[in-house]
Design a protein around this motif. Structure first.
Motif, PDB file in Angstrom:
ATOM      1  N   ASP A 165      11.209 -17.919  -7.367  1.00 51.61           N
ATOM      2  CA  ASP A 165      11.909 -17.087  -8.422  1.00 51.61           C
ATOM      3  C   ASP A 165      10.862 -16.374  -9.329  1.00 51.61           C
ATOM      4  N   ARG A 166       9.927 -17.194  -9.441  1.00 47.87           N
ATOM      5  CA  ARG A 166       8.950 -16.605 -10.562  1.00 47.87           C
ATOM      6  C   ARG A 166       8.054 -15.689  -9.930  1.00 47.87           C
ATOM      7  N   ILE A 167       7.699 -15.684  -8.676  1.00 51.31           N
ATOM      8  CA  ILE A 167       6.990 -14.731  -7.878  1.00 51.31           C
ATOM      9  C   ILE A 167       7.904 -13.605  -7.959  1.00 51.31           C
ATOM     10  N   VAL A 168       9.111 -13.761  -7.683  1.00 51.61           N
ATOM     11  CA  VAL A 168       9.975 -12.321  -7.509  1.00 51.61           C
ATOM     12  C   VAL A 168      10.114 -11.708  -8.828  1.00 51.61           C
ATOM     13  N   GLU A 169      10.225 -12.490  -9.978  1.00 52.71           N
ATOM     14  CA  GLU A 169      10.035 -12.014 -11.309  1.00 52.71           C
ATOM     15  C   GLU A 169       8.792 -11.212 -11.635  1.00 52.71           C
ATOM     16  N   LYS A 170       7.831 -11.585 -11.224  1.00 49.13           N
ATOM     17  CA  LYS A 170       6.323 -11.017 -11.225  1.00 49.13           C
ATOM     18  C   LYS A 170       6.453  -9.581 -10.381  1.00 49.13           C
ATOM     19  N   MET A 171       6.897  -9.548  -9.183  1.00 47.58           N
ATOM     20  CA  MET A 171       7.148  -8.533  -8.686  1.00 47.58           C
ATOM     21  C   MET A 171       7.980  -7.271  -9.146  1.00 47.58           C
ATOM     22  N   GLU A 172       8.916  -7.691 -10.053  1.00 52.75           N
ATOM     23  CA  GLU A 172       9.796  -6.616 -10.377  1.00 52.75           C
ATOM     24  C   GLU A 172       9.095  -5.921 -11.415  1.00 52.75           C
ATOM     25  N   ASP A 173       7.828  -6.203 -11.937  1.00 58.08           N
ATOM     26  CA  ASP A 173       7.116  -5.546 -12.809  1.00 58.08           C
ATOM     27  C   ASP A 173       6.217  -4.129 -12.136  1.00 58.08           C
ATOM     28  N   PHE A 174       6.353  -4.217 -10.635  1.00 59.87           N
ATOM     29  CA  PHE A 174       5.571  -3.450  -9.782  1.00 59.87           C
ATOM     30  C   PHE A 174       6.636  -2.243  -9.389  1.00 59.87           C
ATOM     31  N   VAL A 175       6.215  -1.174  -8.989  1.00 65.28           N
ATOM     32  CA  VAL A 175       7.048  -0.169  -8.382  1.00 65.28           C
ATOM     33  C   VAL A 175       7.479  -0.432  -7.119  1.00 65.28           C
ATOM     34  N   PRO A 176       8.950  -0.044  -6.692  1.00 64.70           N
ATOM     35  CA  PRO A 176       9.310  -0.519  -5.459  1.00 64.70           C
ATOM     36  C   PRO A 176       8.210  -0.555  -4.329  1.00 64.70           C
TER      37      PRO A 176
END
Length: 68
Positions: free
Chosen positions: A45-56
Motif C-alpha cells: 500500500d505504501r508503494i502504491v501511495e508513493k506511485m500516485e505522486d507520479f503521472v500515470p
C-alpha cells in the motif's frame, strides 16, 4: 543486483490477492499469519501511495535488491 518492476495495477492485484488470503486466515482463526499478511499488504500500500505522486505514464515501481 536484482530488479523487479511492478505497475500500479500489478501491485493492486497483489494486494487484492493478499486481502483474500487474510480473509481466509481470519475465518480459520489463524490470526498470527493473517497479521503477517496484513503487514505485507501495508508495505505494498505504501508503494502504491508513493506511485500516485507520479503521472500515470510513469507509475512503475522498480524494486531493487542489492547485496552488500
Amino acid at each position: 543486483m536484482t530488479q523487479v518492476s511492478f505497475t500500479s495495477g500489478e501491485l493492486l492485484d497483489i494486494i487484492s490477492t493478499l486481502e483474500d488470503k487474510v480473509e481466509n486466515l481470519e475465518e480459520s482463526a489463524n490470526f498470527t499469519l493473517a497479521s503477517y499478511y496484513y503487514n505485507t499488504i501495508d508495505q505494498f500500500d505504501r508503494i502504491v501511495e508513493k506511485m500516485e505522486d507520479f503521472v500515470p505514464e510513469s507509475r512503475v515501481a522498480n524494486l531493487v535488491l542489492v547485496a552488500n
